[in-house]
Design a protein around this motif. Structure first.
Motif, PDB file in Angstrom:
ATOM      1  N   TYR A 258      28.429  -3.281 -56.626  1.00 31.07           N
ATOM      2  CA  TYR A 258      28.373  -4.276 -55.556  1.00 31.07           C
ATOM      3  C   TYR A 258      29.442  -3.979 -54.506  1.00 31.07           C
ATOM      4  CZ  TYR A 258      25.062  -7.496 -57.720  1.00 31.07           C
ATOM      5  OH  TYR A 258      23.935  -8.068 -58.233  1.00 31.07           O
ATOM      6  N   ARG A 259      29.087  -4.261 -53.245  1.00 34.28           N
ATOM      7  CA  ARG A 259      30.080  -4.171 -52.190  1.00 34.28           C
ATOM      8  C   ARG A 259      31.172  -5.208 -52.443  1.00 34.28           C
ATOM      9  NH1 ARG A 259      27.918  -4.933 -46.553  1.00 34.28           N
ATOM     10  NH2 ARG A 259      26.966  -6.768 -47.540  1.00 34.28           N
ATOM     11  N   GLU A 260      32.380  -4.877 -52.031  1.00 30.16           N
ATOM     12  CA  GLU A 260      33.510  -5.765 -52.298  1.00 30.16           C
ATOM     13  C   GLU A 260      33.309  -7.149 -51.678  1.00 30.16           C
ATOM     14  OE1 GLU A 260      37.101  -4.483 -50.192  1.00 30.16           O
ATOM     15  OE2 GLU A 260      35.911  -2.835 -49.410  1.00 30.16           O
ATOM     16  N   PRO A 292      38.692  -3.122 -62.678  1.00 25.80           N
ATOM     17  CA  PRO A 292      40.054  -3.174 -62.121  1.00 25.80           C
ATOM     18  C   PRO A 292      40.207  -2.382 -60.834  1.00 25.80           C
ATOM     19  CG  PRO A 292      39.995  -1.616 -63.924  1.00 25.80           C
ATOM     20  CD  PRO A 292      38.640  -2.260 -63.887  1.00 25.80           C
ATOM     21  N   ALA A 293      39.236  -1.532 -60.494  1.00 30.43           N
ATOM     22  CA  ALA A 293      39.366  -0.696 -59.303  1.00 30.43           C
ATOM     23  C   ALA A 293      37.980  -0.290 -58.833  1.00 30.43           C
ATOM     24  CB  ALA A 293      40.212   0.543 -59.597  1.00 30.43           C
ATOM     25  N   SER A 294      37.924   0.189 -57.598  1.00 27.09           N
ATOM     26  CA  SER A 294      36.669   0.693 -57.051  1.00 27.09           C
ATOM     27  C   SER A 294      36.390   2.091 -57.585  1.00 27.09           C
ATOM     28  CB  SER A 294      36.742   0.717 -55.523  1.00 27.09           C
ATOM     29  OG  SER A 294      37.702   1.669 -55.085  1.00 27.09           O
ATOM     30  N   LEU A 317      32.339  -1.800 -56.102  1.00 32.11           N
ATOM     31  CA  LEU A 317      32.957  -1.925 -57.414  1.00 32.11           C
ATOM     32  C   LEU A 317      31.874  -2.016 -58.474  1.00 32.11           C
ATOM     33  CD1 LEU A 317      35.169  -3.181 -55.345  1.00 32.11           C
ATOM     34  CD2 LEU A 317      36.243  -3.973 -57.460  1.00 32.11           C
ATOM     35  N   PRO A 318      31.991  -1.240 -59.547  1.00 28.72           N
ATOM     36  CA  PRO A 318      30.954  -1.254 -60.602  1.00 28.72           C
ATOM     37  C   PRO A 318      31.103  -2.466 -61.520  1.00 28.72           C
ATOM     38  CG  PRO A 318      32.666   0.338 -61.127  1.00 28.72           C
ATOM     39  CD  PRO A 318      33.014  -0.207 -59.785  1.00 28.72           C
ATOM     40  N   VAL A 319      30.289  -3.477 -61.282  1.00 23.44           N
ATOM     41  CA  VAL A 319      30.305  -4.696 -62.091  1.00 23.44           C
ATOM     42  C   VAL A 319      29.493  -4.461 -63.363  1.00 23.44           C
ATOM     43  CG1 VAL A 319      29.669  -7.131 -62.155  1.00 23.44           C
ATOM     44  CG2 VAL A 319      30.564  -6.118 -60.040  1.00 23.44           C
ATOM     45  N   LYS A 320      30.077  -4.849 -64.484  1.00 24.60           N
ATOM     46  CA  LYS A 320      29.390  -4.682 -65.777  1.00 24.60           C
ATOM     47  C   LYS A 320      28.545  -5.915 -66.090  1.00 24.60           C
ATOM     48  CE  LYS A 320      30.166  -3.586 -70.663  1.00 24.60           C
ATOM     49  NZ  LYS A 320      31.178  -3.287 -71.706  1.00 24.60           N
TER      50      LYS A 320
END
Length: 364
Positions: A258-260, A292-294, A317-320
């Motif tokens: 997702y975009r920040e 925690p990071a992009s 950012l990779p959201v789980k």
């Protein structure tokens, strides 16, 4: 004339309709841009999992491969067998060495237990010699007195003197033996302790050889499906050489980039809708955690924005997102599938909630 002017003037309604359409279109575009939406969507998402690379822990020649590509296996199932003969020989040798050193431990223990008796025997012998020495001294004194009066011969006096000196020497020798035997006790105890330490090492060697022998049977660490099988019977493999991959099919999850800006109202626990392109189906999921990071922060070559001109780029950012349990259709998923995810954020005020909390509310 008036009627002719009215007929010749153009109609205004097409312009009005066109203007209304433009106004509505612009309104929709502005609403999409500026009006917040509780549902955030992305198609930059895929199915992934923490899979295991199956590799041997010992070297050897492959004698048997018991699984094939795309085969489902259970935890503990034997997948590959290596030639065990070298490791069986090593285990036999280490067990024999263990038995040998166990006998040495018994021998040194017996020596330690026997030493007090030997000291006591030497002390008793010294006491016996000391008693004989008393008699020899008395006898020598008698013959010395007789020799002075002329009643005894010089030979008898010399013989008794020699016997007395011999007894004295024997007594000193026996006392020295007692001292030496007493001093040998800590030496024997040290030998016994060393033998016990050697026995500990032998047990460790036997245990390691048993483990090495067990490693010739390579088992599945968990339930999953085999992929990327590269091993074949007859291959010689080294420790750590990849033979196949094992994917835990019951532990697949979605990595949604997702975009920040889309994370403004997102937090763990929110419902997610997962659309699988391959089967054109929808699954339910839950946001598990915000990373925690992009992705750029973990890149092998990190971007350096402190030099030259700068162009601001919105990061992702990779959201789980984990799947909701008890969904039969989830068994159709495969690692690497492209999906589309929509998270219902409910427009939660994450910033305000975080300002009143001491813990990170976007972390699991």
């Amino acid at each position: 004339m008036a009627s002719d002017d009215q007929k010749s003037s153009p109609a205004k309604w097409p312009f009005v309709v066109t203007g209304l359409i433009l106004v509505v279109f612009c309104g929709i575009i502005l609403a999409i841009i500026f009006v917040p939406n509780r549902r955030v969507w992305t198609n930059d998402a895929y199915v992934t999992a923490h899979y295991a690379t199956i590799a041997p822990r010992v070297s050897g020649q492959v004698t048997e491969v018991l699984v094939d590509d795309n085969q489902s296996v259970k935890a503990g199932q034997v997948m590959v067998r290596l030639d065990p003969r070298d490791y069986e020989t090593a285990l036999t040798r280490s067990r024999a060495q263990l038995a040998h050193d166990e006998a040495l431990v018994l021998d040194t223990q017996a020596a330690v237990e026997r030493q007090p008796s030997m000291i006591e025997e030497s002390q008793a012998e010294a006491a016996r010699i000391e008693a004989q020495l008393v008699y020899a001294r008395q006898n020598a004194q008698r013959y010395h007195n007789l020799a002075q009066t002329g009643a005894g011969s010089a030979q008898e006096r010399q013989l008794t003197d020699a016997s007395m000196h011999e007894m004295e020497a024997n007594l000193r020798s026996m006392k020295a033996r007692v001292v030496a035997a007493q001093a040998e006790i800590p030496i024997l105890k040290a030998r016994h302790e060393a033998a016990m330490r050697t026995l500990t090492i032998d047990h460790a060697v036997v245990r390691q050889d048993e483990l090495n022998l067990s490693y010739t049977e390579i088992r599945a660490p968990f339930d999953g499906m085999v992929g990327e099988k590269t091993v074949q019977a007859g291959n010689y493999v080294a420790p750590g050489a990849a033979m196949m991959a094992l994917v835990p099919m019951e532990q697949l999850w979605v990595m949604a980039n997702y975009r920040e800006l889309a994370l403004r109202h997102m937090r763990p626990g929110q419902h997610a809708r997962i659309h699988v392109d391959a089967y054109d189906m929808d699954l339910d999921g839950v946001v598990d955690s915000i990373p925690p990071a992009s992705g750029a922060a973990f890149a092998p070559i990190a971007p350096e924005n402190a030099t030259g001109n700068f162009t601001k780029i919105v990061q992702r950012l990779p959201v789980k997102i984990v799947l909701t349990p008890n969904q039969p259709l989830a068994k159709l998923l495969r690692m690497g599938f492209s999906v589309e995810t929509t998270v219902d954020t409910g427009l939660e005020n994450v910033v305000d909630e975080q300002s009143h909390s001491q813990t990170g509310i976007t972390a699991r």
